[in-house]
Write a protein that holds these residues in place. Sequence first.
Motif, PDB file in Angstrom:
ATOM      1  N   LEU A  49     -24.002   4.427  -4.506  1.00 36.63           N
ATOM      2  CA  LEU A  49     -24.153   4.774  -5.920  1.00 36.63           C
ATOM      3  C   LEU A  49     -23.964   3.580  -6.851  1.00 36.63           C
ATOM      4  N   LEU A  50     -23.020   2.710  -6.555  1.00 32.56           N
ATOM      5  CA  LEU A  50     -22.639   1.675  -7.508  1.00 32.56           C
ATOM      6  C   LEU A  50     -23.125   0.271  -7.153  1.00 32.56           C
ATOM      7  N   HIS A  51     -23.318  -0.017  -5.894  1.00 31.26           N
ATOM      8  CA  HIS A  51     -23.732  -1.344  -5.422  1.00 31.26           C
ATOM      9  C   HIS A  51     -22.832  -2.459  -5.963  1.00 31.26           C
ATOM     10  N   ARG A  52     -21.552  -2.192  -5.995  1.00 30.81           N
ATOM     11  CA  ARG A  52     -20.569  -3.190  -6.406  1.00 30.81           C
ATOM     12  C   ARG A  52     -19.557  -3.323  -5.277  1.00 30.81           C
ATOM     13  N   TRP A  53     -19.519  -4.509  -4.651  1.00 30.47           N
ATOM     14  CA  TRP A  53     -18.640  -4.699  -3.501  1.00 30.47           C
ATOM     15  C   TRP A  53     -17.175  -4.536  -3.878  1.00 30.47           C
ATOM     16  N   TRP A  54     -16.797  -4.958  -5.076  1.00 28.59           N
ATOM     17  CA  TRP A  54     -15.389  -4.868  -5.450  1.00 28.59           C
ATOM     18  C   TRP A  54     -14.960  -3.414  -5.698  1.00 28.59           C
ATOM     19  N   LEU A  55     -15.850  -2.574  -6.201  1.00 29.14           N
ATOM     20  CA  LEU A  55     -15.525  -1.151  -6.350  1.00 29.14           C
ATOM     21  C   LEU A  55     -15.469  -0.462  -4.987  1.00 29.14           C
ATOM     22  N   SER A  56     -16.408  -0.797  -4.134  1.00 30.06           N
ATOM     23  CA  SER A  56     -16.382  -0.234  -2.778  1.00 30.06           C
ATOM     24  C   SER A  56     -15.156  -0.728  -2.022  1.00 30.06           C
ATOM     25  N   GLY A  57     -14.749  -1.966  -2.257  1.00 32.34           N
ATOM     26  CA  GLY A  57     -13.532  -2.493  -1.646  1.00 32.34           C
ATOM     27  C   GLY A  57     -12.290  -1.762  -2.139  1.00 32.34           C
ATOM     28  N   PHE A  58     -12.281  -1.429  -3.415  1.00 31.15           N
ATOM     29  CA  PHE A  58     -11.170  -0.655  -3.973  1.00 31.15           C
ATOM     30  C   PHE A  58     -11.114   0.735  -3.338  1.00 31.15           C
ATOM     31  N   VAL A  59     -12.266   1.377  -3.206  1.00 28.64           N
ATOM     32  CA  VAL A  59     -12.326   2.687  -2.548  1.00 28.64           C
ATOM     33  C   VAL A  59     -11.903   2.562  -1.083  1.00 28.64           C
ATOM     34  N   ALA A  60     -12.363   1.515  -0.398  1.00 34.99           N
ATOM     35  CA  ALA A  60     -12.003   1.306   1.002  1.00 34.99           C
ATOM     36  C   ALA A  60     -10.502   1.077   1.160  1.00 34.99           C
ATOM     37  N   SER A  61      -9.886   0.384   0.224  1.00 33.92           N
ATOM     38  CA  SER A  61      -8.427   0.185   0.279  1.00 33.92           C
ATOM     39  C   SER A  61      -7.690   1.510   0.166  1.00 33.92           C
ATOM     40  N   GLY A  62      -8.148   2.348  -0.742  1.00 31.77           N
ATOM     41  CA  GLY A  62      -7.540   3.669  -0.879  1.00 31.77           C
ATOM     42  C   GLY A  62      -7.721   4.520   0.369  1.00 31.77           C
ATOM     43  N   VAL A  63      -8.904   4.427   0.961  1.00 34.11           N
ATOM     44  CA  VAL A  63      -9.186   5.182   2.184  1.00 34.11           C
ATOM     45  C   VAL A  63      -8.303   4.686   3.328  1.00 34.11           C
ATOM     46  N   LEU A  64      -8.135   3.370   3.450  1.00 33.20           N
ATOM     47  CA  LEU A  64      -7.279   2.825   4.509  1.00 33.20           C
ATOM     48  C   LEU A  64      -5.832   3.263   4.351  1.00 33.20           C
ATOM     49  N   LEU A  65      -5.351   3.298   3.121  1.00 30.91           N
ATOM     50  CA  LEU A  65      -3.989   3.798   2.880  1.00 30.91           C
ATOM     51  C   LEU A  65      -3.876   5.283   3.228  1.00 30.91           C
ATOM     52  N   TRP A  66      -4.906   6.036   2.884  1.00 29.40           N
ATOM     53  CA  TRP A  66      -4.948   7.463   3.186  1.00 29.40           C
ATOM     54  C   TRP A  66      -4.934   7.675   4.701  1.00 29.40           C
ATOM     55  N   TRP A  67      -5.742   6.891   5.431  1.00 31.45           N
ATOM     56  CA  TRP A  67      -5.771   6.977   6.888  1.00 31.45           C
ATOM     57  C   TRP A  67      -4.424   6.607   7.486  1.00 31.45           C
ATOM     58  N   LEU A  68      -3.814   5.538   6.975  1.00 33.44           N
ATOM     59  CA  LEU A  68      -2.503   5.125   7.473  1.00 33.44           C
ATOM     60  C   LEU A  68      -1.488   6.252   7.300  1.00 33.44           C
ATOM     61  N   LEU A  69      -1.495   6.876   6.152  1.00 36.20           N
ATOM     62  CA  LEU A  69      -0.546   7.951   5.885  1.00 36.20           C
ATOM     63  C   LEU A  69      -0.781   9.155   6.797  1.00 36.20           C
ATOM     64  N   PHE A  70      -2.003   9.659   6.812  1.00 33.10           N
ATOM     65  CA  PHE A  70      -2.265  10.915   7.501  1.00 33.10           C
ATOM     66  C   PHE A  70      -2.586  10.796   8.988  1.00 33.10           C
ATOM     67  N   LEU A  71      -3.030   9.624   9.442  1.00 35.41           N
ATOM     68  CA  LEU A  71      -3.370   9.481  10.860  1.00 35.41           C
ATOM     69  C   LEU A  71      -2.314   8.728  11.659  1.00 35.41           C
ATOM     70  N   VAL A  72      -1.409   8.018  10.969  1.00 36.38           N
ATOM     71  CA  VAL A  72      -0.393   7.246  11.678  1.00 36.38           C
ATOM     72  C   VAL A  72       1.017   7.704  11.321  1.00 36.38           C
ATOM     73  N   LEU A  73       1.369   7.665  10.051  1.00 33.17           N
ATOM     74  CA  LEU A  73       2.745   7.924   9.643  1.00 33.17           C
ATOM     75  C   LEU A  73       3.163   9.393   9.770  1.00 33.17           C
ATOM     76  N   VAL A  74       2.314  10.304   9.334  1.00 32.99           N
ATOM     77  CA  VAL A  74       2.662  11.729   9.416  1.00 32.99           C
ATOM     78  C   VAL A  74       2.792  12.197  10.866  1.00 32.99           C
ATOM     79  N   PRO A  75       1.859  11.870  11.773  1.00 33.31           N
ATOM     80  CA  PRO A  75       2.057  12.270  13.169  1.00 33.31           C
ATOM     81  C   PRO A  75       3.303  11.634  13.799  1.00 33.31           C
ATOM     82  N   ALA A  76       3.613  10.386  13.436  1.00 28.92           N
ATOM     83  CA  ALA A  76       4.814   9.743  13.974  1.00 28.92           C
ATOM     84  C   ALA A  76       6.075  10.449  13.477  1.00 28.92           C
TER      85      ALA A  76
END
Length: 93
Positions: A49-76
Amino acid sequence: MSNARSGLPQIQSTQATACPGIWSTKPWWCQPWSILLTGVVAVAASWWLLHRWWLSGFVASGVLLWWLLFLVLVPAAYRAQLDPEKPETPEQA
């Protein structure tokens, strides 16, 4: 109980039979496959939608934090809660 062929004792897992894992208690939208798929779609959609690497990078950072929380920390934390005999830190041992 020992294994007749090798002479080694058999180890039986009581955790698998004693209580269900964290993923068996969650609905379909909170399963690992749906969490991963949603994250990938969010990053791909932000780029498409945006074709802006820095916005996609910001979204990817949020997704990585979300994955860390729900796929690693919560199961542990869930596993640690199920096994109270296991010390959480080396100082408690």
